[in-house]
Design an enzyme around this catalytic site. Structure first.
Site, PDB file in Angstrom:
ATOM      1  N   LYS A 114      19.378 -41.318 -24.403  1.00  0.00           N
ATOM      2  CA  LYS A 114      18.317 -42.087 -24.641  1.00  0.00           C
ATOM      3  C   LYS A 114      18.373 -43.227 -25.792  1.00  0.00           C
ATOM      4  O   LYS A 114      17.598 -44.250 -25.465  1.00  0.00           O
ATOM      5  CB  LYS A 114      16.931 -41.098 -25.118  1.00  0.00           C
ATOM      6  CG  LYS A 114      16.667 -40.082 -23.909  1.00  0.00           C
ATOM      7  CD  LYS A 114      15.220 -39.518 -24.132  1.00  0.00           C
ATOM      8  CE  LYS A 114      14.723 -38.852 -22.978  1.00  0.00           C
ATOM      9  NZ  LYS A 114      13.587 -38.179 -23.075  1.00  0.00           N
ATOM     10  N   LYS A 198      19.375 -39.496 -11.755  1.00  0.00           N
ATOM     11  CA  LYS A 198      18.263 -38.337 -11.765  1.00  0.00           C
ATOM     12  C   LYS A 198      16.678 -39.168 -11.354  1.00  0.00           C
ATOM     13  O   LYS A 198      16.500 -40.239 -11.784  1.00  0.00           O
ATOM     14  CB  LYS A 198      18.099 -38.002 -13.033  1.00  0.00           C
ATOM     15  CG  LYS A 198      17.836 -36.393 -12.922  1.00  0.00           C
ATOM     16  CD  LYS A 198      17.771 -35.997 -14.552  1.00  0.00           C
ATOM     17  CE  LYS A 198      16.620 -36.447 -15.258  1.00  0.00           C
ATOM     18  NZ  LYS A 198      16.001 -35.774 -16.534  1.00  0.00           N
ATOM     19  N   LYS A 201      10.802 -40.529 -14.788  1.00  0.00           N
ATOM     20  CA  LYS A 201       9.554 -41.387 -14.904  1.00  0.00           C
ATOM     21  C   LYS A 201      10.071 -42.543 -15.347  1.00  0.00           C
ATOM     22  O   LYS A 201       8.998 -43.494 -15.163  1.00  0.00           O
ATOM     23  CB  LYS A 201       9.107 -40.467 -16.352  1.00  0.00           C
ATOM     24  CG  LYS A 201       8.402 -39.158 -16.054  1.00  0.00           C
ATOM     25  CD  LYS A 201       8.099 -38.562 -17.253  1.00  0.00           C
ATOM     26  CE  LYS A 201       7.483 -37.192 -17.348  1.00  0.00           C
ATOM     27  NZ  LYS A 201       7.257 -36.414 -18.316  1.00  0.00           N
TER      28      LYS A 201
HETATM   29  P1  AMP Z   1      10.417 -34.564 -18.692  1.00  0.00           P
HETATM   30  O1  AMP Z   1       9.866 -35.442 -17.683  1.00  0.00           O
HETATM   31  O2  AMP Z   1      11.750 -34.864 -19.320  1.00  0.00           O
HETATM   32  O3  AMP Z   1       9.283 -34.201 -19.491  1.00  0.00           O
HETATM   33  O4  AMP Z   1      10.877 -33.205 -17.762  1.00  0.00           O
HETATM   34  C1  AMP Z   1       9.848 -32.265 -17.666  1.00  0.00           C
HETATM   35  C2  AMP Z   1      10.732 -31.069 -16.851  1.00  0.00           C
HETATM   36  O5  AMP Z   1      10.854 -31.594 -15.558  1.00  0.00           O
HETATM   37  C3  AMP Z   1      11.845 -30.417 -17.622  1.00  0.00           C
HETATM   38  O6  AMP Z   1      12.117 -29.253 -17.307  1.00  0.00           O
HETATM   39  C4  AMP Z   1      13.077 -31.328 -16.701  1.00  0.00           C
HETATM   40  O7  AMP Z   1      14.238 -30.890 -16.744  1.00  0.00           O
HETATM   41  C5  AMP Z   1      12.331 -31.331 -15.312  1.00  0.00           C
HETATM   42  N1  AMP Z   1      12.946 -32.605 -14.602  1.00  0.00           N
HETATM   43  C6  AMP Z   1      12.759 -33.812 -14.928  1.00  0.00           C
HETATM   44  N2  AMP Z   1      13.245 -34.845 -14.156  1.00  0.00           N
HETATM   45  C7  AMP Z   1      13.843 -34.059 -13.248  1.00  0.00           C
HETATM   46  C8  AMP Z   1      14.521 -34.166 -11.927  1.00  0.00           C
HETATM   47  N3  AMP Z   1      14.758 -35.535 -11.352  1.00  0.00           N
HETATM   48  N4  AMP Z   1      15.072 -33.160 -11.137  1.00  0.00           N
HETATM   49  C9  AMP Z   1      14.674 -31.789 -11.521  1.00  0.00           C
HETATM   50  N5  AMP Z   1      14.037 -31.669 -12.764  1.00  0.00           N
HETATM   51  C10 AMP Z   1      13.760 -32.430 -13.410  1.00  0.00           C
END
Ligand code: AMP
Ligand code: TRP
Length: 333
Positions: A114, A198, A201
Site C-alpha cells: 500500500k 485481486k 475497491k
Molecule cells: P477490504 O476491502 O480490504 O476492507 O476487505 C474486506 C474483507 O474482504 C477482508 O476480509 C478481505 O480479505 C476480503 N477481500 C477483499 N478483497 C477480496 C478479494 N478480491 N477476494 C476475496 N476476499 C477479499
C-alpha cells in the site's frame, strides 16, 4: 465451545463481489450458527490511514453498514457498529503499540504494497494499522476471525502481540490468541480484467469488479466484457490452472452456487464462453441484485442505519471499556 467472532470491513466504497464471497457471506454463515457471538465492525479508523473526503467517508460508513444488512447480517443477532464510536479501540491500540516491535511491523507485506515506492510519504497510521486491528480483535477476547487470505499475516501479528503482552505482564490467558478463519475454496476473487490481480475497491477500472451496488445491466455488461481466451472451457483443473481468468470465473460461479469447482468444470467442459457467461450472468444477477436493491433502499434511510450503529456501539462499548480498564490495571495505571 462458544465461538467469539470478530471481523471488520473498511468503509472505503465500492464493496464488491470479492468482499462478499471472501468475507461477508462467511460472516452471515457464522452469525447463523448456533452459539456464536458475532461482532462485525465498520472500521472507519482504519479507513483514514489514507486520505478520505469527510463527506464521502460518512456516506461510505453508511453504505458498508447497508451492505452488511442487505447481505443478511442481523443487528438483533450480531453486534454491528462503526469503530470510531467506541473509544476503547483507539485506547487499546496505543497500549498494544507499546507491546508490538518495529521488526514485526516491518515484515507486513500489506504496508509495503500500500505504501508503494515512496514509503516516506505514507502515513504513520498506515504503518501501525495492524496494531489497531489487533486491538479490535483482542478487546473482545475473539476466538475466531473470518478474513480473506490477504489478512492472514495481520492475524499472526495479533497473536504475537497477545502472547507478548501476557508474557511481559505475567498474565497468561488475559489476551486470547485468535484463530483466522480463511475460506479454503475461492478465498481470493480476482479482477475480471486480469486473473492474476485481486478484485479490488481501488482498481481504477470499474469493469474489473462487480460492485455490490451494481444494477442488473451493469452486471451483465461486466461479465460480457470479462477477459477470457479463445479456447473452449477446460476439461480438468490442470488445464484450468494455466488459465487464470477462466479459473476465476468458474470459481465465482462455484462459490455463488455453493458447489465444488470440479462440478462446475464438468458442467461446462468443452462448451463455449458465450454459453458459460450467459449462465454466470444469470447467477450473479440472481444472487447480487437483491443485495444491491436492498442497499439502495437502505441508503435512503440514514436515521435507521445511524440508530443501528449507535445501538451496536453501546453494546461494543460495554465489552471493550471493561477490557481496557483491566488492561490499564495490569500495566500499572
Ligand atoms: P477490504 O476491502 O480490504 O476492507 O476487505 C474486506 C474483507 O474482504 C477482508 O476480509 C478481505 O480479505 C476480503 N477481500 C477483499 N478483497 C477480496 C478479494 N478480491 N477476494 C476475496 N476476499 C477479499
Ligand atoms: N484490515 C482488515 C481489511 O483490510 C479490516 C479489519 C480491521 C479487520 N480490523 C479488523 C478484519 C479486525 C478482521 C478483524 O480487510
Amino acid at each position: 465451545m462458544k465461538k467469539k467472532i470478530f471481523s471488520g470491513v473498511q468503509p472505503t466504497g465500492n464493496l464488491h463481489l470479492g468482499n462478499y464471497l471472501g468475507a461477508i457471506k462467511n460472516f452471515v454463515a457464522l452469525q447463523n450458527e448456533k452459539d456464536n457471538d458475532c461482532v462485525y465492525c465498520v472500521v472507519d479508523l482504519h479507513a483514514i490511514t489514507v486520505k478520505q473526503d469527510p463527506k464521502i467517508l460518512k456516506d461510505n460508513i453508511r453504505e458498508t453498514t447497508a451492505a452488511f444488512l442487505a447481505s443478511g447480517l442481523d443487528y438483533k443477532k450480531s453486534i454491528i457498529f462503526n469503530q470510531s464510536l467506541v473509544p476503547a479501540h483507539s485506547e487499546g491500540s496505543w497500549i498494544l503499540g507499546c507491546i508490538a516491535r518495529m521488526g514485526w511491523l516491518n515484515r507486513m507485506t500489506q504496508f509495503k504494497e500500500k505504501a508503494g515506492k515512496d514509503k516516506e510519504k505514507a502515513s504513520v497510521g498506515l504503518y501501525i494499522y495492524p496494531i489497531l486491528m489487533a486491538a479490535d480483535i483482542l478487546l473482545y477476547d475473539s476466538t475466531h476471525v473470518p478474513v480473506g487470505e490477504d489478512q492472514k499475516q495481520h492475524l499472526e501479528l495479533s497473536r504475537d502481540i497477545a502472547q507478548k503482552f501476557n508474557l511481559d505482564f505475567k498474565t497468561p490467558d488475559f489476551l486470547k490468541a485468535p484463530e483466522p478463519l480463511i475460506q479454503k475454496n475461492f478465498a481470493r476473487i480476482m479482477s475480471l480484467k486480469d486473473g492474476t490481480k485481486k478484485m479490488s475497491k481501488s482498481d481504477p477500472s470499474d469493469l474489473s469488479r462487480i460492485n455490490l451496488t451494481d444494477k442488473k445491466d451493469e452486471i451483465i455488461n461486466k461479465i460480457k466484457k470479462a477477459k477470457t481466451d479463445n479456447a473452449a472451457l477446460p476439461f480438468d483443473d490442470i488445464e484450468l490452472n494455466k488459465r487464470p481468468e477462466v479459473a476465476n470465473l468458474l470459481g465465482i460461479y462455484s462459490s455463488l452456487n455453493n458447489q465444488t469447482l470440479s462440478k462446475s468444470i464438468n458442467e461446462f467442459s468443452g462448451k463455449n464462453f458465450s454459453e458459460f457467461k450467459h449462465k454466470l450472468s444469470d447467477l450473479v444477477v440472481q444472487k447480487i441484485s437483491p443485495i444491491s436493491d436492498e442497499i439502495n433502499r437502505l441508503k435512503k434511510d440514514n436515521d435507521f442505519i445511524d440508530k443501528i450503529l449507535k445501538d451496536g456501539a453501546e453494546k461494543a462499548d460495554k465489552i471493550t471499556s471493561k477490557k481496557v480498564s483491566e488492561m490499564k490495571k495490569i500495566i500499572g495505571f
